[in-house]
Write a protein that holds these residues in place. Sequence first.
Motif, PDB file in Angstrom:
ATOM      1  N   ALA A 241       0.824  -1.204   0.000  1.00 35.48           N
ATOM      2  CA  ALA A 241       0.000   0.000   0.000  1.00 35.48           C
ATOM      3  C   ALA A 241       0.860   1.256   0.000  1.00 35.48           C
ATOM      4  CB  ALA A 241      -0.934  -0.011   1.212  1.00 35.48           C
ATOM      5  N   GLN A 242       1.957   1.247   0.752  1.00 34.18           N
ATOM      6  CA  GLN A 242       2.853   2.406   0.795  1.00 34.18           C
ATOM      7  C   GLN A 242       3.535   2.616  -0.551  1.00 34.18           C
ATOM      8  OE1 GLN A 242       3.017   4.462   3.517  1.00 34.18           O
ATOM      9  NE2 GLN A 242       4.107   5.785   2.077  1.00 34.18           N
ATOM     10  N   ASN A 243       3.886   1.521  -1.233  1.00 36.16           N
ATOM     11  CA  ASN A 243       4.477   1.645  -2.571  1.00 36.16           C
ATOM     12  C   ASN A 243       3.507   2.325  -3.531  1.00 36.16           C
ATOM     13  OD1 ASN A 243       6.851   0.374  -1.777  1.00 36.16           O
ATOM     14  ND2 ASN A 243       6.156  -1.650  -2.406  1.00 36.16           N
ATOM     15  N   PHE A 244       2.232   1.979  -3.437  1.00 32.42           N
ATOM     16  CA  PHE A 244       1.232   2.603  -4.302  1.00 32.42           C
ATOM     17  C   PHE A 244       1.091   4.093  -3.984  1.00 32.42           C
ATOM     18  CE2 PHE A 244       0.378  -1.608  -5.511  1.00 32.42           C
ATOM     19  CZ  PHE A 244      -0.518  -1.632  -6.575  1.00 32.42           C
ATOM     20  N   ARG A 245       1.174   4.437  -2.697  1.00 34.19           N
ATOM     21  CA  ARG A 245       1.091   5.859  -2.326  1.00 34.19           C
ATOM     22  C   ARG A 245       2.299   6.622  -2.859  1.00 34.19           C
ATOM     23  NH1 ARG A 245       0.098   3.507   2.834  1.00 34.19           N
ATOM     24  NH2 ARG A 245      -2.132   3.342   3.282  1.00 34.19           N
ATOM     25  N   LEU A 249      -0.015   5.955  -7.366  1.00 37.27           N
ATOM     26  CA  LEU A 249      -0.976   4.991  -7.912  1.00 37.27           C
ATOM     27  C   LEU A 249      -2.075   4.640  -6.913  1.00 37.27           C
ATOM     28  CD1 LEU A 249       1.572   2.519  -9.567  1.00 37.27           C
ATOM     29  CD2 LEU A 249       0.047   4.080 -10.779  1.00 37.27           C
ATOM     30  N   VAL A 250      -2.077   5.314  -5.756  1.00 41.42           N
ATOM     31  CA  VAL A 250      -3.018   4.915  -4.710  1.00 41.42           C
ATOM     32  C   VAL A 250      -4.468   5.130  -5.137  1.00 41.42           C
ATOM     33  CG1 VAL A 250      -3.062   7.154  -3.523  1.00 41.42           C
ATOM     34  CG2 VAL A 250      -3.378   5.037  -2.221  1.00 41.42           C
ATOM     35  N   HIS A 251      -4.696   6.016  -6.111  1.00 39.95           N
ATOM     36  CA  HIS A 251      -6.071   6.276  -6.552  1.00 39.95           C
ATOM     37  C   HIS A 251      -6.731   5.027  -7.117  1.00 39.95           C
ATOM     38  CE1 HIS A 251      -4.906   6.165 -10.836  1.00 39.95           C
ATOM     39  NE2 HIS A 251      -3.791   6.736 -10.436  1.00 39.95           N
ATOM     40  N   GLY A 454       2.668  -5.728 -11.837  1.00 35.70           N
ATOM     41  CA  GLY A 454       2.403  -4.324 -11.523  1.00 35.70           C
ATOM     42  C   GLY A 454       2.883  -3.947 -10.137  1.00 35.70           C
ATOM     43  N   SER A 455       2.629  -4.810  -9.148  1.00 33.56           N
ATOM     44  CA  SER A 455       3.080  -4.533  -7.776  1.00 33.56           C
ATOM     45  C   SER A 455       4.604  -4.524  -7.693  1.00 33.56           C
ATOM     46  CB  SER A 455       2.509  -5.580  -6.814  1.00 33.56           C
ATOM     47  OG  SER A 455       1.096  -5.587  -6.835  1.00 33.56           O
ATOM     48  N   PHE A 456       5.244  -5.427  -8.424  1.00 33.85           N
ATOM     49  CA  PHE A 456       6.705  -5.487  -8.413  1.00 33.85           C
ATOM     50  C   PHE A 456       7.308  -4.216  -9.019  1.00 33.85           C
ATOM     51  CE2 PHE A 456      10.653  -6.672 -10.680  1.00 33.85           C
ATOM     52  CZ  PHE A 456      11.428  -6.994  -9.580  1.00 33.85           C
ATOM     53  N   LEU A 457       6.764  -3.762 -10.152  1.00 29.44           N
ATOM     54  CA  LEU A 457       7.272  -2.543 -10.772  1.00 29.44           C
ATOM     55  C   LEU A 457       7.005  -1.316  -9.897  1.00 29.44           C
ATOM     56  CD1 LEU A 457       6.262  -3.150 -14.509  1.00 29.44           C
ATOM     57  CD2 LEU A 457       8.556  -3.271 -13.492  1.00 29.44           C
ATOM     58  N   ALA A 458       5.848  -1.313  -9.213  1.00 27.57           N
ATOM     59  CA  ALA A 458       5.545  -0.202  -8.301  1.00 27.57           C
ATOM     60  C   ALA A 458       6.567  -0.144  -7.162  1.00 27.57           C
ATOM     61  CB  ALA A 458       4.130  -0.351  -7.742  1.00 27.57           C
ATOM     62  N   SER A 459       6.961  -1.323  -6.649  1.00 29.38           N
ATOM     63  CA  SER A 459       7.958  -1.334  -5.565  1.00 29.38           C
ATOM     64  C   SER A 459       9.308  -0.840  -6.067  1.00 29.38           C
ATOM     65  CB  SER A 459       8.087  -2.746  -4.984  1.00 29.38           C
ATOM     66  OG  SER A 459       8.668  -3.640  -5.922  1.00 29.38           O
ATOM     67  N   LEU A 460       9.687  -1.190  -7.314  1.00 29.05           N
ATOM     68  CA  LEU A 460      10.946  -0.693  -7.874  1.00 29.05           C
ATOM     69  C   LEU A 460      10.922   0.825  -8.025  1.00 29.05           C
ATOM     70  CD1 LEU A 460      11.837  -3.313 -10.659  1.00 29.05           C
ATOM     71  CD2 LEU A 460      12.807  -3.109  -8.358  1.00 29.05           C
ATOM     72  N   CYS A 461       9.788   1.350  -8.517  1.00 30.12           N
ATOM     73  CA  CYS A 461       9.668   2.802  -8.685  1.00 30.12           C
ATOM     74  C   CYS A 461       9.724   3.513  -7.328  1.00 30.12           C
ATOM     75  CB  CYS A 461       8.366   3.150  -9.396  1.00 30.12           C
ATOM     76  SG  CYS A 461       8.291   2.632 -11.124  1.00 30.12           S
ATOM     77  N   GLY A 466      15.245   9.473  -4.774  1.00 33.00           N
ATOM     78  CA  GLY A 466      14.490  10.708  -5.022  1.00 33.00           C
ATOM     79  C   GLY A 466      13.079  10.488  -5.508  1.00 33.00           C
ATOM     80  N   ALA A 467      12.491   9.332  -5.192  1.00 27.70           N
ATOM     81  CA  ALA A 467      11.140   9.042  -5.676  1.00 27.70           C
ATOM     82  C   ALA A 467      10.103   9.989  -5.086  1.00 27.70           C
ATOM     83  CB  ALA A 467      10.767   7.591  -5.352  1.00 27.70           C
ATOM     84  N   LEU A 468      10.339  10.430  -3.852  1.00 26.92           N
ATOM     85  CA  LEU A 468       9.386  11.303  -3.169  1.00 26.92           C
ATOM     86  C   LEU A 468      10.019  12.653  -2.885  1.00 26.92           C
ATOM     87  CD1 LEU A 468       7.427   9.289  -0.450  1.00 26.92           C
ATOM     88  CD2 LEU A 468       6.516  10.382  -2.478  1.00 26.92           C
ATOM     89  N   ALA A 469       9.224  13.702  -3.084  1.00 26.22           N
ATOM     90  CA  ALA A 469       9.644  15.047  -2.697  1.00 26.22           C
ATOM     91  C   ALA A 469       8.665  15.573  -1.667  1.00 26.22           C
ATOM     92  CB  ALA A 469       9.677  15.965  -3.918  1.00 26.22           C
TER      93      ALA A 469
END
Length: 775
Positions: A241-245, A249-251, A454-461, A466-469
């Motif tokens: 869930a945190q990876n999606f946020r 992608l959490v929407h 999809g979940s695996f790629l979301a975790s990589l992203c 610097g993924a989050l600002a």
Amino acid sequence: MILSFLWLLLTITAGGIYFYGNTEIVLPVLTFQLAFAVAVLGAAALAQRFKRAALVCLLVAAALAGVLREEQVLEQWRQGVAHWQGKPVLVEGVLAEQAVIEEEPGWVRGRLACYVVGDPGGTLTSCTQSVWLKYPAGDTGVGDVLRVEGKLSSNNAFRDEGQVQRERMLAVQEIAGTLKAKTGMVRVLRHPGAYEWGQWRFSQWREALTTRVAERLSPETAGVLNGMLFGGYAGIAPETAQNFRDTGLVHILSVSGSHVSLLGAMLLWLGSWMNLGKKSKVAFVGAGIVLYACIAGWCAPVARSVCMGLVALGALAWRREKEAVYSLALCAWGLLLFQPLWLWDIGFQLSFFATAGLILLAPQALKCLQTWRVPAVLGAPLAITWGAQMASLPLLAFYFQQFSLVSFLANLLVLPLLESAMIFGLGSLAAGLILEDIILTPVWGLCQGLVYLGSFLASLCAKAPGALAYVPPPGALAGAAYFAALTIFWRRTLPALQQGGLWLVVCALWLGPWLWLPPELEVHMLDVGEGDALVVLTPHRHAWVVDAGGVWRQGDAGSKVVVPHLRRLGVSKLQGIVLTHGHADHMGGAQAVLYSFPCRYLMAPTMEKPGQSALQLALPAGLSVCRIPPGEGVSWEDDGVSFYALRSPGGLVKGENDESLVVWLAYGEKSFLLTGDAKLENSWLPRDLHCDVLKMPHHGSRFAWEAEALAKLAPQIALISVGRNNSFGHPHAETLQELTRNGARIWRTDRDGTVRVFTDGHVLRLATTPGFGVH
């Protein structure tokens, strides 16, 4: 002209609701009713000759209509089950949801849709609200009609500016509180009939569908797919869930416009395959969308999405497809008049702004990308993502203080996979009604692979550098400047002179507060329940924290309240943190604060007694620690603010409360005294000590002050940090009486939420955070 008027009407109505919900109005409702009648009559009288004056009257009437509609909803709330908060109550209703509480074996939690409520042994009256029901496991199931007796607790939440207002959010769902029933206090009146309808029936269908998914997929992928299909986080690992946020992608885990669009496209294809006529096809798709919304649950974003979807279908049937802006304003206005509390729902806000961005900004962005010769296969997703993100960025900053820098990449790589999984998942559930499971096994396998990838790629992203600002929330003027800049981008065809004028307005709004407002000292007493947490912000934004609230089973006030509050203030580092003493309700959140921000100094009492809580902190490297012995003090100055930390000498004799540090600070002519839990006594207070603002010790306890000491300090303002409905009886009536007798005005976190005091050194200003139903 019509479109501009509709947007203006929506803005004015929402403004009336916002104003009424954020101020403690003391005028009777009759006053608003008379004003509304005068405004309507004035608009009618002026309509023929003075059209502009008539328009003003009509807009005033729209604002008053929002106020009156909100007050009507609030009054229904107060007179329903919510009226019994904090009291024993007897309710009857239908069990709409039920789930086992994993943390407490033998207990279950459900949502009871009540239809009668009253005093045990007294008269029952009808109602339409729901309660969370917590009771021992027994022979009950969804759809059962129950009679329950117990004590109804309120939807307590921390009221801090920008915090998710849980009480208000639950009120939107008509949930009045939590009813805890003991063994023998839950009685099943009857089980549901075979053809009985109601909201619980849709809950049963949803439960059956989610169980079907869970039986065919692995637990983790089943949780994600169920979340995408029906909304919610049940069965989803916290890390996923945190990876999606973090990737924006959490929407997709809440039913929104994209879900309705996907379902609508599937049903349109099915209608075409069935050779339905145009209007028959529209009716078929509309019925499918409404049924899907009923199963998913009628929350605010679902209602907005379905309303927009139905309007779009109507536009398709009557060939008015280009009126999307008109449809959005009309839907939002109608929904707010139907349920004004949806204005406070984060999902509704994000859904509305993101949709506006898709309609207004995405086409302009796509034109720019085409000019730069970006291929359409990349340009369209980028434009859509950019439009939705830019329109909702101020809200994301306000509520979450963060922005995903990898959201564009995630939406390009991950979103198509997850949307494909949704399509195959919905199709498999529908086909499973008529086909054998063995035939659909390859399709379920494909869903499993798509969700996993999809979940695996979301975790990589999410783990990319610097993924989050972190983005500090904009103020009102900065927000206006931001949307003015987006307006310039949207209306790029404006003449150069008009664009230049708009850019001057943007710069004035953005830089104005720094140019003409005097620097101020700010002291914030945070609402952390029965505990203490204060933030001191010097005129040039140097931050100090005095205590950090308590700790409980599910978390602590540091991570839940103090850290988000500091991020909303734009704080990136702390000058220091002062822990007045070692009790958990004062320093329980300190570890989260120290973990989240670099800090130069930590100040605390010396710990003569073994096992005191402050000794258990894991202190980061480079932190300078200052321990203050009993009866001694230390003074310093920071950014023009004078600080003096004094330790009460009574702790070794009287107890740990009385060894608290007391922090005095002054800026210009104004001073503050922050007392921890130390008892105010003339015997140890310095002779020349005075204060304009006093944070009362020990949450307003009767035994934490002497009358002579209060008379000597003579504060103008008294602040009390105290939890709502606490079991200690804080604040004590004698404390309130003594403060009033000394001429102090009182503000409390249980009643006023977070209290913020501002001063330029000459004048004090104060702001509070109103709670739900304060009028």
